[in-house]
Design an enzyme around this catalytic site. Sequence first.
Site, PDB file in Angstrom:
ATOM      1  N   ASP A 139     -25.577  13.138   9.228  1.00 30.44           N
ATOM      2  CA  ASP A 139     -26.270  12.239  10.151  1.00 30.44           C
ATOM      3  C   ASP A 139     -26.186  10.832   9.558  1.00 30.44           C
ATOM      4  O   ASP A 139     -26.538  10.628   8.389  1.00 30.44           O
ATOM      5  CB  ASP A 139     -27.736  12.689  10.296  1.00 30.44           C
ATOM      6  CG  ASP A 139     -28.461  11.936  11.401  1.00 30.44           C
ATOM      7  OD1 ASP A 139     -29.311  12.528  12.059  1.00 30.44           O
ATOM      8  OD2 ASP A 139     -28.142  10.739  11.601  1.00 30.44           O
ATOM      9  N   ASP A 157     -20.376   3.223  15.719  1.00 28.57           N
ATOM     10  CA  ASP A 157     -19.571   3.680  16.856  1.00 28.57           C
ATOM     11  C   ASP A 157     -20.193   4.977  17.364  1.00 28.57           C
ATOM     12  O   ASP A 157     -19.610   6.067  17.268  1.00 28.57           O
ATOM     13  CB  ASP A 157     -18.133   3.904  16.397  1.00 28.57           C
ATOM     14  CG  ASP A 157     -17.242   4.428  17.519  1.00 28.57           C
ATOM     15  OD1 ASP A 157     -16.179   5.003  17.204  1.00 28.57           O
ATOM     16  OD2 ASP A 157     -17.631   4.286  18.707  1.00 28.57           O
ATOM     17  N   SER A 158     -21.415   4.844  17.893  1.00 26.58           N
ATOM     18  CA  SER A 158     -22.207   6.042  18.213  1.00 26.58           C
ATOM     19  C   SER A 158     -22.127   6.365  19.699  1.00 26.58           C
ATOM     20  O   SER A 158     -21.658   5.557  20.503  1.00 26.58           O
ATOM     21  CB  SER A 158     -23.676   5.793  17.852  1.00 26.58           C
ATOM     22  OG  SER A 158     -24.214   4.834  18.758  1.00 26.58           O
ATOM     23  N   THR A 159     -22.683   7.487  20.034  1.00 24.45           N
ATOM     24  CA  THR A 159     -22.937   7.800  21.429  1.00 24.45           C
ATOM     25  C   THR A 159     -24.076   6.898  21.883  1.00 24.45           C
ATOM     26  O   THR A 159     -24.572   6.070  21.112  1.00 24.45           O
ATOM     27  CB  THR A 159     -23.367   9.283  21.541  1.00 24.45           C
ATOM     28  OG1 THR A 159     -24.273   9.581  20.465  1.00 24.45           O
ATOM     29  CG2 THR A 159     -22.165  10.211  21.452  1.00 24.45           C
TER      30      THR A 159
HETATM   31  N1  SAM Z   1     -16.900   5.028  22.259  1.00 27.35           N
HETATM   32  C1  SAM Z   1     -18.064   5.840  22.392  1.00 27.35           C
HETATM   33  C2  SAM Z   1     -19.159   5.098  23.088  1.00 27.35           C
HETATM   34  O1  SAM Z   1     -19.072   3.875  23.148  1.00 27.35           O
HETATM   35  O2  SAM Z   1     -20.064   5.752  23.577  1.00 27.35           O
HETATM   36  C3  SAM Z   1     -18.463   6.415  21.075  1.00 27.35           C
HETATM   37  C4  SAM Z   1     -17.372   7.283  20.548  1.00 27.35           C
HETATM   38  S1  SAM Z   1     -17.657   8.397  19.282  1.00 27.35           S
HETATM   39  C5  SAM Z   1     -17.041   9.844  20.058  1.00 27.35           C
HETATM   40  C6  SAM Z   1     -19.396   8.674  19.162  1.00 27.35           C
HETATM   41  C7  SAM Z   1     -19.655   9.613  17.999  1.00 27.35           C
HETATM   42  O3  SAM Z   1     -20.965   9.425  17.464  1.00 27.35           O
HETATM   43  C8  SAM Z   1     -19.581  11.103  18.369  1.00 27.35           C
HETATM   44  O4  SAM Z   1     -18.495  11.691  17.695  1.00 27.35           O
HETATM   45  C9  SAM Z   1     -20.920  11.683  17.919  1.00 27.35           C
HETATM   46  O5  SAM Z   1     -20.829  12.996  17.415  1.00 27.35           O
HETATM   47  C10 SAM Z   1     -21.322  10.675  16.864  1.00 27.35           C
HETATM   48  N2  SAM Z   1     -22.747  10.644  16.532  1.00 27.35           N
HETATM   49  C11 SAM Z   1     -23.796  10.709  17.387  1.00 27.35           C
HETATM   50  N3  SAM Z   1     -24.962  10.651  16.698  1.00 27.35           N
HETATM   51  C12 SAM Z   1     -24.639  10.521  15.377  1.00 27.35           C
HETATM   52  C13 SAM Z   1     -25.390  10.404  14.180  1.00 27.35           C
HETATM   53  N4  SAM Z   1     -26.743  10.401  14.209  1.00 27.35           N
HETATM   54  N5  SAM Z   1     -24.732  10.280  13.008  1.00 27.35           N
HETATM   55  C14 SAM Z   1     -23.370  10.279  12.978  1.00 27.35           C
HETATM   56  N6  SAM Z   1     -22.583  10.408  14.074  1.00 27.35           N
HETATM   57  C15 SAM Z   1     -23.223  10.518  15.270  1.00 27.35           C
END
Ligand code: SAM
Length: 288
Positions: A139, A157-159
């Site tokens: 995380d 670059d998160s969700t």
């Molecule tokens: N381009 C996208 C957008 O603008 O929404 C984001 C792309 S990327 C796929 C987002 C990534 O963040 C995902 O792989 C997800 O698993 C990751 N993610 C979400 N919450 C997280 C956290 N707390 N720590 C690390 N990664 C996380």
Amino acid sequence: MMSDWIEETLHPDFRFKMKVEEVLFEGRSENQHVAVVNNKTFGRTLYLDGVLQTSERDEFIYHEMLTHVPILSHGSVRDILIIGGGDGGMLEEALKHQTIERATMVEIDPSVVEMCRRHLPSISKGAFDDPRVDLVFADGVDFVKTTDKRFDVVIIDSTDPIGPGEVLFTESFYAAAKGVLKDGGILVTQNGVPFVQSDELAQTMRLFKPLFADATCYLATVPGYVGGPMAFGFGSDALRHRQLSLETLEARFADAAIDVRYYTPAVHLAAFALPGYVLKTIEGPEDA
Ligand code: SAM
């Protein structure tokens, strides 16, 4: 199984639908629902919990703007941290800079990396195998609170702030993320489409202002993120990073010798020219 259309679930009262030519993967990881579909216009596209993340067709815009703007603003990035970024597009774009010695990527969901390596290789283009990469499955909030590493640029670059991504939009996370920046470092964030997600940007800016001498955002329009230009949060204590002349940026861009399709030094500077409604969104009550 998925119907022949996939409907994005991000917005409560309007939907973005995409015709599904082929389902390459659909399943649930321990963190979220993961789907990779193929669409004639956008190409292969990743959805997490029903929200469009990135597509082969438009990923270059988002990934170029969230990497080259902070990296070329800074001018001498050696160590970069990417939180999230499971598709590998951010990593691939950042690693174009030969000045970068270490790229740490902290992704909460190994299955996203696995599915994207397998079904979306055109986005990561082998970046995960670059010897400069430290790939950490954790995380992001735990990582920034515990690591003793320090970074010139941190990219969130998160969700969106739902599910596992929610913690990445909090005061304690931003404070800890700032804490892992070297002097003069820059924190940038994926901050949604302000026309339809203004609260998200307003909240980030409200939290950035006490943390950074320079807290603002910049814009780029990414077709798959419906509702208008999307915002990228920008925070740094070094005011010089946003006082660069076009000539300086052009020289840095030429030295970097990177192959891009969206970023230019002029677009970089223009991205910070915010329209009235976005300025109003990021100006807190004390600015009003
Ligand atoms: N381009 C996208 C957008 O603008 O929404 C984001 C792309 S990327 C796929 C987002 C990534 O963040 C995902 O792989 C997800 O698993 C990751 N993610 C979400 N919450 C997280 C956290 N707390 N720590 C690390 N990664 C996380």
